[in-house]
Scaffold this motif. Structure first.
Motif, PDB file in Angstrom:
ATOM      1  N   LEU A  17     -56.734 -35.405  60.942  1.00  0.00           N
ATOM      2  CA  LEU A  17     -56.115 -34.161  61.396  1.00  0.00           C
ATOM      3  C   LEU A  17     -56.388 -33.003  60.450  1.00  0.00           C
ATOM      4  N   ASN A  18     -56.629 -33.295  59.178  1.00  0.00           N
ATOM      5  CA  ASN A  18     -56.982 -32.210  58.251  1.00  0.00           C
ATOM      6  C   ASN A  18     -58.285 -31.538  58.680  1.00  0.00           C
ATOM      7  N   ILE A  19     -59.279 -32.350  59.072  1.00  0.00           N
ATOM      8  CA  ILE A  19     -60.557 -31.791  59.510  1.00  0.00           C
ATOM      9  C   ILE A  19     -60.372 -30.996  60.800  1.00  0.00           C
ATOM     10  N   VAL A  20     -59.555 -31.521  61.720  1.00  0.00           N
ATOM     11  CA  VAL A  20     -59.313 -30.803  62.974  1.00  0.00           C
ATOM     12  C   VAL A  20     -58.646 -29.457  62.707  1.00  0.00           C
ATOM     13  N   ALA A  21     -57.655 -29.456  61.823  1.00  0.00           N
ATOM     14  CA  ALA A  21     -56.945 -28.198  61.532  1.00  0.00           C
ATOM     15  C   ALA A  21     -57.871 -27.193  60.845  1.00  0.00           C
ATOM     16  N   LEU A  22     -58.672 -27.669  59.912  1.00  0.00           N
ATOM     17  CA  LEU A  22     -59.590 -26.758  59.220  1.00  0.00           C
ATOM     18  C   LEU A  22     -60.648 -26.202  60.171  1.00  0.00           C
ATOM     19  N   THR A  23     -61.108 -27.033  61.092  1.00  0.00           N
ATOM     20  CA  THR A  23     -62.097 -26.553  62.066  1.00  0.00           C
ATOM     21  C   THR A  23     -61.484 -25.493  62.979  1.00  0.00           C
ATOM     22  N   GLY A  24     -60.282 -25.738  63.428  1.00  0.00           N
ATOM     23  CA  GLY A  24     -59.618 -24.758  64.286  1.00  0.00           C
ATOM     24  C   GLY A  24     -59.395 -23.434  63.575  1.00  0.00           C
ATOM     25  N   MET A  25     -58.917 -23.488  62.323  1.00  0.00           N
ATOM     26  CA  MET A  25     -58.701 -22.243  61.585  1.00  0.00           C
ATOM     27  C   MET A  25     -60.021 -21.529  61.294  1.00  0.00           C
ATOM     28  N   GLY A  26     -61.086 -22.308  61.041  1.00  0.00           N
ATOM     29  CA  GLY A  26     -62.383 -21.682  60.801  1.00  0.00           C
ATOM     30  C   GLY A  26     -62.905 -20.970  62.037  1.00  0.00           C
ATOM     31  N   SER A 115     -68.641 -24.661  58.242  1.00  0.00           N
ATOM     32  CA  SER A 115     -68.785 -24.857  56.799  1.00  0.00           C
ATOM     33  C   SER A 115     -67.453 -25.180  56.135  1.00  0.00           C
ATOM     34  N   VAL A 116     -66.357 -24.765  56.759  1.00  0.00           N
ATOM     35  CA  VAL A 116     -65.029 -25.011  56.157  1.00  0.00           C
ATOM     36  C   VAL A 116     -64.696 -26.504  56.163  1.00  0.00           C
ATOM     37  N   LEU A 140     -62.854 -21.876  50.966  1.00  0.00           N
ATOM     38  CA  LEU A 140     -63.949 -21.456  51.838  1.00  0.00           C
ATOM     39  C   LEU A 140     -63.429 -20.698  53.062  1.00  0.00           C
ATOM     40  N   LEU A 141     -62.233 -21.082  53.532  1.00  0.00           N
ATOM     41  CA  LEU A 141     -61.690 -20.469  54.731  1.00  0.00           C
ATOM     42  C   LEU A 141     -61.301 -19.013  54.506  1.00  0.00           C
ATOM     43  N   ILE A 142     -60.699 -18.730  53.376  1.00  0.00           N
ATOM     44  CA  ILE A 142     -60.147 -17.385  53.166  1.00  0.00           C
ATOM     45  C   ILE A 142     -61.047 -16.507  52.306  1.00  0.00           C
ATOM     46  N   GLU A 143     -62.207 -17.008  51.898  1.00  0.00           N
ATOM     47  CA  GLU A 143     -63.124 -16.181  51.108  1.00  0.00           C
ATOM     48  C   GLU A 143     -63.609 -15.009  51.958  1.00  0.00           C
ATOM     49  N   ASN A 144     -63.298 -13.786  51.494  1.00  0.00           N
ATOM     50  CA  ASN A 144     -63.571 -12.600  52.306  1.00  0.00           C
ATOM     51  C   ASN A 144     -65.068 -12.389  52.547  1.00  0.00           C
ATOM     52  N   ALA A 145     -65.909 -12.644  51.526  1.00  0.00           N
ATOM     53  CA  ALA A 145     -67.342 -12.432  51.679  1.00  0.00           C
ATOM     54  C   ALA A 145     -67.929 -13.397  52.712  1.00  0.00           C
ATOM     55  N   LEU A 146     -67.477 -14.655  52.676  1.00  0.00           N
ATOM     56  CA  LEU A 146     -67.978 -15.625  53.647  1.00  0.00           C
ATOM     57  C   LEU A 146     -67.534 -15.281  55.060  1.00  0.00           C
ATOM     58  N   VAL A 147     -66.299 -14.807  55.200  1.00  0.00           N
ATOM     59  CA  VAL A 147     -65.815 -14.419  56.529  1.00  0.00           C
ATOM     60  C   VAL A 147     -66.632 -13.250  57.070  1.00  0.00           C
TER      61      VAL A 147
END
Length: 607
Positions: A17-26, A115-116, A140-147
């Motif tokens: 579920l961690n991977i699912v949540a990170l994918t959804g937020m990404g 990538s997240v 990786l999710l909240i890095e402004n440059a990557l976003v």
């Protein structure tokens, strides 16, 4: 068997579920309002041009990196129905309604979103705790440059994705090595590692650092396998061969395949095909293909060719003409013929094209069947754009006043007749065969006597040498006048790329020319006087070194011709034209042979 059919089919799956949540937020952070701003941002103006080239199938070659990243961006435009008809001319330009902005930015956004969770898995494969892996993924999710990079039509997001995929695939392969080597799972992750490395390098050359990292780690692990005494020699050999195939052969093959697909997609002539070979340009639709259509593979009367000086400094240059004329009076007070200028131009241009014309015929087309140009033939060179004939006369050249001016003849109805007949001379001897398909063929083209009749060549008519023939050289021996030469290349674009050959002309003992195409090379020059055979003199350019057997070009602003018997001076009538003043006899710097009065003198070095 029947009992197993009576039982229900049960599939057991474990979901992190961690991977699912990170994918959804990404996906949410990268895809939300992806079309905003609906304007060209930063390097979208750069990559958008290449997407339009792909949509219109126009050839281009980006010198900043391989084409795989551009093809990924073009795939998004293709899926979104982009027709490529948008002018990418400035940053901040508003996209028109027919540009699918969301589709063009989709693939970079998906790469950034995936990538997240990939960062989470890499840290987990390194045997860190789930909390540590979750923390790395959130960074990786909240890095402004990557976003920001993920939400634009840029290549950084796909590059990061394939870098992370290569590292993750190798870690999974290495961990499965301990439990089930050579299993389908083991092979899948090993092959995916090689594919991801090829994609990373295919997007940008910076991806090679990730590839070298993976190769270094794989080399260390392979060394440990070699020292493992629990494995047989056959097993160790199979491990090494599997790694070589997956990590070396597969990436190299895919990298070359990217270029193959790139060239297969782009079949039309564009602004970037000038950096490619002439044979390649002729294979594209439009451009040079329109010129070479219907041209024979050998040089014949009516063939369209370009003439190239391979000894030009700093770059080889082409015989070139344009509508501009020489000035009536130069800055130093000398006069000129006011004829159309002939120069040496270091770039491919439509004004570099010349047509080989039969002086006895008015037609410029190739006859059927084609009549090839042979030894001793008298020809005329017609400038393709202005349709004027290559000409020379007893007027001082603009940059080399000791040499005759070369121009394209303009009839001003004055006492200056055209002198535009040129005779081909071919010397056949024995030379060692050069490497590959380069064939040495020493030839020169001298101006025919300025009479009303076209002279006939002495001796048998020898055809031009074909690939595989051997050539000789023209030598300067006393008391003959020295062969004055500047070297050009004659390019036949009708030759197929895999049949094109390179030829060399040897006029001076250590100077040479190269002719690209399936035809012998030709150098063009002048033979002054009438009624007697003398070694033909060819074009000489500013900066040529005489006597040392080497020719070099200092510039391309002017083109000179024959050296007259003396330095030019103003005529007493004040017409602005030049005449010659007799000089004492000179000696050849190559063989020591003397020159009789009235014969062409060795020009002095002018630069």
């Amino acid at each position: 068997m029947l009992e197993s059919l009576k039982r229900p089919v049960v599939v057991t799956a474990s979901i992190n579920l961690n991977i699912v949540a990170l994918t959804g937020m990404g996906l949410l952070s990268r895809l939300w309002c992806l079309s905003y701003p609906r304007a060209v941002v930063f390097d979208e103006v750069y990559y958008g041009q290449y997407i339009s080239f792909y949509m219109n199938r126009v050839f281009f070659l980006d010198d900043s990196g391989p084409p795989f990243g551009h093809m990924l961006l073009a795939l998004g435009g293709y899926l979104g129905g982009f027709d490529g008809n948008f002018l990418w001319n400035r940053i901040g330009a508003e996209y028109t309604s027919d540009v699918p902005v969301w589709a063009l930015r989709l693939l970079p956004a998906l790469a950034g979103a995936l990538s997240v969770p990939m960062g989470y898995q890499i840290v987990s494969e390194l045997q860190f705790s789930h909390c540590t892996a979750m923390g790395a993924a959130l960074l990786l999710l909240i890095e402004n440059a990557l976003v920001t990079q993920s939400r634009l039509m840029l290549l950084e997001s796909p590059l990061i994705f394939f870098n992370l995929l290569a590292v993750l695939s190798y870690l999974k392969f290495f961990n499965s090595q301990k439990h089930s080597p050579f299993s389908p799972h083991w092979w899948f992750w090993l092959m995916l590692t090689g594919v991801a490395c090829a994609c990373a390098v295919g997007i940008k050359y910076m991806g090679i650092f990730t590839y070298l990292l993976v190769l270094g780690i794989a080399a260390v692990h392979a060394w440990h396998l070699i020292g493992d005494r629990t494995l047989s020699n056959v097993c160790v050999l199979c491990h090494l061969l599997a790694r070589v195939m997956a990590l070396l052969a597969t990436p190299v093959t895919l990298y070359l395949l990217f270029f193959r697909v790139h060239l297969a997609l782009l079949c039309r002539s564009g602004p970037h095909d000038q950096i490619m070979s002439s044979a390649f340009q002729a294979s594209l639709e439009g451009g040079l293909a329109r010129i070479t259509e219907g041209q024979p593979l050998e040089v014949a009367f009516g063939s369209q060719v370009t003439l190239r000086n391979v000894f030009g400094k700093p770059l080889p240059c082409w015989l070139h003409s344009h509508q501009n004329t020489y000035p009536m009076i130069y800055e130093n007070g000398r006069g000129s013929s006011h004829q159309q200028q002939v120069t040496c131009y270091p770039f491919k241009d439509v004004n570099n094209w010349w047509i080989i014309k039969d002086p006895g015929r008015h037609q410029l087309e190739v006859s059927s069947p084609p009549r090839p140009v042979r030894h001793g033939d008298v020809v005329q060179l017609v400038h393709g754009m202005s349709t004027r004939l290559l000409n020379t006369h007893n007027v001082a050249a603009p940059l080399s006043p000791h040499a005759q001016e070369v121009s394209c003849y303009v009839d001003y109805n004055i006492s200056m007749p055209a002198q535009n007949l040129w005779r081909l001379a071919l010397s056949i001897g024995q030379r060692p065969r050069p490497a590959r398909s380069q064939v040495p063929v020493p030839v020169s083209l001298g101006r025919a006597p300025p009479s009303g009749q076209v002279p006939q060549a002495a001796g048998p008519q020898a055809p031009l040498l074909a690939p595989g023939s051997r050539g000789g050289s023209l030598r300067c021996s006393p008391p003959a006048s020295p062969p004055l030469c500047c070297t050009f290349v004659c390019v036949s674009l009708s030759a197929l790329p895999w049949l094109s050959a390179c030829f060399r002309l040897a006029i001076l003992p250590s100077s040479s020319l190269f002719l690209l195409g399936l035809i012998p090379p030709v150098s063009f020059g002048q033979v002054p006087g009438t009624g007697r055979e003398v070694p033909p003199a060819t074009f000489c350019l500013r900066g040529i070194k005489w006597g040392s057997g080497r020719a070099g070009l200092a510039g391309h602003r002017g083109l000179a011709g024959l050296a007259p018997s003396g330095p030019p001076s103003r005529s007493p009538e004040g017409s602005g034209l030049a005449r010659t003043v007799p000089q004492p006899p000179l000696r050849c710097g190559l063989c020591g042979g003397g020159l009789a009065p009235g014969e062409p003198a060795v020009p002095r070095r002018t630069s």
